[in-house]
Design a protein around this motif. Structure first.
Motif, mmCIF file in Angstrom:
data_model
loop_
_atom_site.group_PDB
_atom_site.id
_atom_site.type_symbol
_atom_site.label_atom_id
_atom_site.label_comp_id
_atom_site.label_asym_id
_atom_site.label_seq_id
_atom_site.Cartn_x
_atom_site.Cartn_y
_atom_site.Cartn_z
ATOM 1 N N ASP A 275 111.746 58.015 75.399
ATOM 2 C CA ASP A 275 110.290 57.999 75.625
ATOM 3 C C ASP A 275 109.905 59.043 76.674
ATOM 4 O OD1 ASP A 275 109.957 56.021 73.744
ATOM 5 O OD2 ASP A 275 110.105 54.395 75.209
ATOM 6 N N GLU A 276 110.731 59.144 77.728
ATOM 7 C CA GLU A 276 110.480 60.151 78.768
ATOM 8 C C GLU A 276 110.562 61.563 78.165
ATOM 9 O OE1 GLU A 276 109.440 60.261 81.617
ATOM 10 O OE2 GLU A 276 110.236 62.027 82.645
ATOM 11 N N ALA A 277 111.552 61.752 77.282
ATOM 12 C CA ALA A 277 111.705 63.058 76.625
ATOM 13 C C ALA A 277 110.435 63.423 75.846
ATOM 14 C CB ALA A 277 112.919 63.025 75.695
ATOM 15 N N MET A 278 109.846 62.442 75.185
ATOM 16 C CA MET A 278 108.627 62.718 74.409
ATOM 17 C C MET A 278 107.492 63.174 75.323
ATOM 18 S SD MET A 278 109.398 62.441 71.309
ATOM 19 C CE MET A 278 111.014 63.012 71.808
ATOM 20 N N ARG A 279 107.438 62.577 76.534
ATOM 21 C CA ARG A 279 106.386 62.997 77.480
ATOM 22 C C ARG A 279 106.618 64.427 77.948
ATOM 23 N NH1 ARG A 279 106.586 57.517 78.855
ATOM 24 N NH2 ARG A 279 108.306 57.741 80.320
ATOM 25 N N LEU A 280 107.901 64.830 77.986
ATOM 26 C CA LEU A 280 108.238 66.150 78.540
ATOM 27 C C LEU A 280 108.217 67.275 77.510
ATOM 28 C CD1 LEU A 280 111.296 65.270 80.843
ATOM 29 C CD2 LEU A 280 108.959 65.822 81.535
ATOM 30 N N LYS A 281 108.163 66.948 76.224
ATOM 31 C CA LYS A 281 108.272 68.031 75.225
ATOM 32 C C LYS A 281 107.123 69.031 75.411
ATOM 33 C CE LYS A 281 108.765 68.950 70.251
ATOM 34 N NZ LYS A 281 109.693 70.067 70.288
ATOM 35 N N PRO A 282 107.463 70.300 75.654
ATOM 36 C CA PRO A 282 106.403 71.280 75.909
ATOM 37 C C PRO A 282 105.675 71.676 74.630
ATOM 38 C CG PRO A 282 108.557 72.337 76.044
ATOM 39 C CD PRO A 282 108.814 70.884 75.730
ATOM 40 N N ALA A 283 104.511 72.294 74.795
ATOM 41 C CA ALA A 283 103.694 72.671 73.631
ATOM 42 C C ALA A 283 104.392 73.735 72.795
ATOM 43 C CB ALA A 283 102.336 73.181 74.095
ATOM 44 N N ARG A 284 105.038 74.717 73.471
ATOM 45 C CA ARG A 284 105.585 75.847 72.711
ATOM 46 C C ARG A 284 106.542 76.653 73.588
ATOM 47 N NH1 ARG A 284 101.566 80.418 71.389
ATOM 48 N NH2 ARG A 284 103.432 81.604 71.830
ATOM 49 N N HIS A 285 107.269 77.539 72.932
ATOM 50 C CA HIS A 285 108.099 78.494 73.694
ATOM 51 C C HIS A 285 107.240 79.697 74.065
ATOM 52 C CE1 HIS A 285 108.286 81.396 70.435
ATOM 53 N NE2 HIS A 285 108.572 80.410 69.588
ATOM 54 N N ASP A 286 107.773 80.516 74.969
ATOM 55 C CA ASP A 286 107.031 81.729 75.369
ATOM 56 C C ASP A 286 107.898 82.959 75.129
ATOM 57 O OD1 ASP A 286 104.929 80.148 76.552
ATOM 58 O OD2 ASP A 286 106.334 79.747 78.188
ATOM 59 N N PHE A 287 108.568 83.029 73.981
ATOM 60 C CA PHE A 287 109.491 84.142 73.756
ATOM 61 C C PHE A 287 108.773 85.487 73.756
ATOM 62 C CE2 PHE A 287 112.368 81.256 70.983
ATOM 63 C CZ PHE A 287 113.013 80.815 72.123
ATOM 64 N N GLN A 288 109.428 86.444 74.395
ATOM 65 C CA GLN A 288 108.996 87.841 74.306
ATOM 66 C C GLN A 288 110.248 88.684 74.296
ATOM 67 O OE1 GLN A 288 106.475 88.789 77.590
ATOM 68 N NE2 GLN A 288 104.928 87.310 76.953
ATOM 69 N N ILE A 289 110.225 89.741 73.513
ATOM 70 C CA ILE A 289 111.361 90.665 73.555
ATOM 71 C C ILE A 289 110.842 91.968 74.145
ATOM 72 C CG2 ILE A 289 112.942 92.048 72.156
ATOM 73 C CD1 ILE A 289 113.983 89.451 71.673
ATOM 74 N N GLU A 290 111.206 92.226 75.384
ATOM 75 C CA GLU A 290 110.776 93.481 76.012
ATOM 76 C C GLU A 290 111.978 94.148 76.638
ATOM 77 O OE1 GLU A 290 107.788 92.309 78.777
ATOM 78 O OE2 GLU A 290 106.308 92.030 77.184
ATOM 79 N N ARG A 291 112.033 95.447 76.526
ATOM 80 C CA ARG A 291 113.185 96.171 77.067
ATOM 81 C C ARG A 291 113.374 95.827 78.547
ATOM 82 N NH1 ARG A 291 112.944 100.304 73.917
ATOM 83 N NH2 ARG A 291 114.481 99.323 72.623
ATOM 84 N N GLY A 292 114.607 95.459 78.902
ATOM 85 C CA GLY A 292 114.924 95.197 80.304
ATOM 86 C C GLY A 292 114.529 93.801 80.779
ATOM 87 N N ALA A 293 113.821 93.031 79.927
ATOM 88 C CA ALA A 293 113.356 91.707 80.371
ATOM 89 C C ALA A 293 114.515 90.709 80.380
ATOM 90 C CB ALA A 293 112.257 91.212 79.439
ATOM 91 N N ALA A 294 114.451 89.734 81.299
ATOM 92 C CA ALA A 294 115.473 88.683 81.349
ATOM 93 C C ALA A 294 115.258 87.754 80.153
ATOM 94 C CB ALA A 294 115.330 87.909 82.646
ATOM 95 N N PRO A 295 116.335 87.063 79.691
ATOM 96 C CA PRO A 295 116.149 86.080 78.603
ATOM 97 C C PRO A 295 115.124 85.014 78.994
ATOM 98 C CG PRO A 295 118.487 86.388 79.112
ATOM 99 C CD PRO A 295 117.723 87.151 80.146
ATOM 100 N N GLN B 128 112.585 76.416 76.393
ATOM 101 C CA GLN B 128 112.088 75.914 77.684
ATOM 102 C C GLN B 128 113.193 75.091 78.354
ATOM 103 O OE1 GLN B 128 109.282 76.949 78.786
ATOM 104 N NE2 GLN B 128 107.830 77.231 77.109
ATOM 105 N N ASN B 129 112.988 74.764 79.634
ATOM 106 C CA ASN B 129 114.073 74.119 80.384
ATOM 107 C C ASN B 129 113.903 72.611 80.577
ATOM 108 O OD1 ASN B 129 115.835 76.317 80.847
ATOM 109 N ND2 ASN B 129 114.322 77.169 82.256
ATOM 110 N N ASP B 130 112.828 72.037 80.033
ATOM 111 C CA ASP B 130 112.641 70.588 80.207
ATOM 112 C C ASP B 130 113.778 69.842 79.515
ATOM 113 O OD1 ASP B 130 109.417 70.661 80.819
ATOM 114 O OD2 ASP B 130 110.094 72.170 79.385
#
Ligand code: SAM
Ligand code: SF4
Length: 336
Positions: free
Chosen positions: A305-325, A282-284
């Motif tokens: 402390d701010e970083a802790m507030r921003l930590k996202p729940a999870r990544h959203d990885f998918q590997i699909e042909r032709g998909a952007a990273p 993620q980009n946070d």
């Protein structure tokens, strides 16, 4: 929030593990990791050794007990051994801020030169990436690497008393037939083996979907050849572990695509230029270098402390042909 309070994110996860990318540069060009022609950060943009140490020590004061130095290739940075000496002083410290463990992930090309210094600095375990022991396949994957040099580095690390875990990215049609032999070899050498699914991080010259090999399939195959028993060891990371019958080897599976384990995530990552990313995928981010330069060490606690507030729940990885990273950053920038 008190200055030395532990780092806990908004999902209740305690952050005890910091990964630091000490350089985005590398002497290899693994196909799944980098493009052949990479633009690296100008050296002036990198955190200095002193800045890395100050930030790392603030993390230790806030309860981080494990630090891994990575990259890029950490051993191409000239002052990295000096950094290990400085951070190594905290390993097992009985007074003052204490680290349980300082480790490194390396491609092994320069281990012969540095293994003894790393061991003396307080590093007890390292991860070495080795996607193939076949010289031609290794050269193909890394674009120009010499596997003999890496195997020699591994042997130097063993002689220096470092415990070794081999990292192997499972690659469809490239090294899949080597996975079982690699596990046998690790067992014989006394190494652990971590298998990794290729992750969609940064643009490369190929489509990662062509080389994606689900570890569910790999595990089914290994189960027919080895006596694998689930091991409760948890690194707080995405790996799950198995004991391998007849050897001391432990098998780890890092399968962010086929099995998401973000709910137990305990880590954050500091880039070469001082940005703290709370998730590989993620980009946070929080710019700790800017905070350090404008507010000094005193500003770091509020930024963490701010970083802790921003930590996202999870990544959203998918590997699909032709998909952007999933994100534009390569693993070498965030620290693998
Ligand atoms: N250069 C060192 C090395 O190769 O061990 C350290 C940095 S490297 C980025 C850390 C780990 O990330 C290596 O084991 C490498 O195989 C893995 N890696 C790199 N890019 C990856 C990707 N896109 N997906 C999965 N693993 C990746
Ligand atoms: Fe370099 Fe490691 Fe990436 Fe390979 S995986 S190109 S060795 S940073």
């Amino acid at each position: 929030m008190s200055c030395a309070s532990p780092l806990i994110d908004s999902f209740g996860r305690t952050i005890s593990y910091l990964r630091i990318s000490v350089t985005d540069r590398c002497d290899l060009r693994c196909r799944y990791c980098m493009a052949e022609e990479m633009t690296f950060l100008p050296k002036a943009k990198l955190l200095s050794l002193e800045e890395i140490a100050i930030i790392a020590e603030r993390f230790i004061a806030r309860g981080v007990t494990k630090i891994r130095l990575s990259g890029g290739e950490p051993l191409v940075r000239r002052d990295v051994v000096e950094l290990t000496r400085r951070l190594g002083r905290h390993v097992g410290a009985t007074t003052g801020p204490r680290l349980d463990e300082l480790t490194m992930t390396t491609n092994g090309t320069r281990l012969r030169e540095h293994a003894a210094d790393l061991a003396a600095a307080g590093i007890h375990r390292i991860n070495v990436s080795l996607d193939s022991r076949d010289p031609d396949i290794f050269r193909h994957i890394t674009r120009h690497g010499d596997v003999a040099q890496v195997l020699d580095g591994i042997s130097a690390a063993k002689q220096a008393g470092l415990a070794i875990k081999i990292n192997m990215v499972a690659l469809n049609g490239l090294n899949e037939n080597e996975i079982a032999p690699m596990l046998s070899w690790c067992g014989a050498e006394g190494f652990d083996l971590s298998l990794i699914e290729t992750m969609p991080l940064g643009a490369i010259d190929e489509d990662r979907a062509d080389r994606f090999l689900p570890l569910t399939k790999v595990f089914d195959d290994l189960s027919t050849k080895f006596d694998l028993t689930r091991d409760d060891h948890r690194s707080g990371g995405p790996a799950r572990y198995w004991r391998v019958g007849g050897s001391d080897a432990r098998l780890g599976l890092i399968s962010p695509l086929t099995n998401n384990f973000c709910d137990g995530c305990n880590r954050v990552r500091l880039t070469t230029e001082g940005k703290l990313y709370m998730c590989l995928g993620q980009n946070d981010q929080v710019d700790l270098k800017a905070v350090l330069q404008t507010e000094g060490v005193a500003g770091l606690d509020a930024a963490l402390d701010e970083a802790m507030r921003l930590k996202p729940a999870r990544h959203d990885f998918q590997i699909e042909r032709g998909a952007a990273p999933a994100v534009a950053r390569h693993m070498s920038v965030t620290g693998g």
